[in-house]
Write a protein that holds these residues in place. Structure first.
Motif, mmCIF file in Angstrom:
data_model
loop_
_atom_site.group_PDB
_atom_site.id
_atom_site.type_symbol
_atom_site.label_atom_id
_atom_site.label_comp_id
_atom_site.label_asym_id
_atom_site.label_seq_id
_atom_site.Cartn_x
_atom_site.Cartn_y
_atom_site.Cartn_z
ATOM 1 N N HIS A 123 -1.620 20.279 -60.089
ATOM 2 C CA HIS A 123 -2.710 21.010 -60.720
ATOM 3 C C HIS A 123 -2.509 21.167 -62.225
ATOM 4 O O HIS A 123 -3.417 21.596 -62.927
ATOM 5 C CB HIS A 123 -2.861 22.390 -60.078
ATOM 6 C CG HIS A 123 -3.448 22.348 -58.709
ATOM 7 N ND1 HIS A 123 -4.433 23.208 -58.271
ATOM 8 C CD2 HIS A 123 -3.194 21.536 -57.652
ATOM 9 C CE1 HIS A 123 -4.746 22.933 -57.017
ATOM 10 N NE2 HIS A 123 -4.002 21.934 -56.628
ATOM 11 N N ASN A 151 -9.139 23.595 -60.790
ATOM 12 C CA ASN A 151 -8.021 23.777 -59.873
ATOM 13 C C ASN A 151 -7.259 25.058 -60.197
ATOM 14 O O ASN A 151 -7.743 25.916 -60.934
ATOM 15 C CB ASN A 151 -7.101 22.549 -59.883
ATOM 16 C CG ASN A 151 -6.454 22.306 -61.249
ATOM 17 O OD1 ASN A 151 -6.294 23.222 -62.060
ATOM 18 N ND2 ASN A 151 -6.084 21.060 -61.508
ATOM 19 N N HIS A 152 -6.056 25.169 -59.657
ATOM 20 C CA HIS A 152 -5.307 26.423 -59.731
ATOM 21 C C HIS A 152 -5.033 26.869 -61.168
ATOM 22 O O HIS A 152 -4.975 28.069 -61.442
ATOM 23 C CB HIS A 152 -3.991 26.270 -58.972
ATOM 24 C CG HIS A 152 -3.221 27.541 -58.822
ATOM 25 N ND1 HIS A 152 -3.724 28.658 -58.203
ATOM 26 C CD2 HIS A 152 -1.965 27.885 -59.244
ATOM 27 C CE1 HIS A 152 -2.823 29.630 -58.230
ATOM 28 N NE2 HIS A 152 -1.754 29.195 -58.860
#
Length: 312
Positions: free
Chosen positions: A182, A283-284
């Protein structure tokens, strides 16, 4: 908004390192990084936020430029909550806001737990890819195993005679990116700037080797306890969830969204208009990779008028 200063706050085991933006006369926002990250994770987001706040990004113990815990002292969740209290005391804050990234371990769990223990001190709670508390729905038998592994791992590290692993920055960056898909290269480099130090002809990681898998340090809650904790919250809460982010602290269970959905529903039902939930593409590491996407949401939330919490 340029970096105002780097500070070291004295604690019994050494110091807590913090980065500070803005005037200390402004309302404070304490920024909390995720597991094995450091205060640099906010370098791209904070300059886009309103300048009439005082932002402090801390390195938790064993991370970044902060001191490691004393020999024999394990890393537990409540210890990180107490670090937050020490930072607030050092700055003489009576009330402040949190912005944290990742439910893996520190940021939002330390901030969320703090907001439940000291509800009168927390104005707003911003959760970036996180929940305020960690719920275990199906595997309570694992909790004691995690605590056992935390102690055993600490003893193994203390008994180890292996010297620090010296590497070059390119190899460290590649290992970091391989372990965390990520992260992009630029953001990985930013974290390693603060997460490494020079030694001999290469560099070594700053973080404490006793930091094992994050769930070994968690204080997991049952559904009943989680509801009780959330009823204590008096803060306004903004949760920003990335569509391609994580849903479970155990990556093997990430497709199971039961815990995340239960926490979101509980926050919505109890806090009502004091809770906002927003999904954004990414994403994260949305706050680093695509910081422009969340800057507007965070800015609006910080500048919004607080809603009065019910006394429960």
């Amino acid at each position: 908004m340029s970096l105002f200063s780097e500070l070291r706050l004295a604690v019994p085991w050494g110091h807590i390192a913090v980065k500070v933006w803005g005037s200390q006369k402004n309302p404070p926002v304490l920024c909390l990084h995720g597991w094995l990250d450091n205060a640099n994770s906010f370098d791209r987001l904070i300059p886009l936020l309103p300048q009439d706040f005082h932002y402090v990004a801390m390195d938790f113990g064993g991370h970044g430029l902060s001191s490691h815990y004393s020999p024999g002292l394990p890393y537990y969740h409540l210890h990180f909550v107490s670090e937050v209290r020490r930072v607030a005391a050092a700055f003489k804050w009576n009330r402040f806001s949190f912005m944290g990234h990742s439910f893996v371990l520190f940021s939002c769990l330390a901030g969320g737990t703090f907001a439940c223990i000291f509800p009168e001190m927390v104005d707003k709670l911003i959760l970036l890819e996180s929940t305020p508390l960690v719920l275990d729905c199906n595997e309570p038998e694992n909790i004691l195993t995690y605590k056992q592994r935390n102690i055993e791992h600490m003893l193994q590290v203390e008994a180890s005679q292996n010297s620090l692993r010296v590497s070059n920055m390119e190899d460290l960056l590649q290992r970091l990116l391989n372990k965390n898909s990520h992260l992009n290269k630029e953001c990985g480099e930013l974290l390693l700037q603060r997460g490494t130090r020079k030694m001999g002809t290469g560099v070594v990681l700053n973080r404490d080797r006793r930091l094992a898998m994050p769930e070994h340090s968690f204080d997991f809650l049952s559904k009943e306890m989680l509801v009780h904790f959330i009823r204590r919250l008096r803060a306004n809460v903004l949760m920003i969830k990335a569509t391609q982010g994580y849903y479970d602290v155990r990556r093997a269970n990430d497709e199971k969204k039961e815990a995340m959905l239960f926490i979101v529903d509980t926050l919505r039902n109890i806090l009502k208009e004091r809770f906002q939930y927003v999904e954004v593409p990414g994403n994260h590491y949305i706050h680093m990779n695509d910081h422009h996407l969340v800057a507007g949401l965070v800015s609006s939330f910080l500048q919004s008028q607080p809603r009065t919490a019910l006394m429960l």
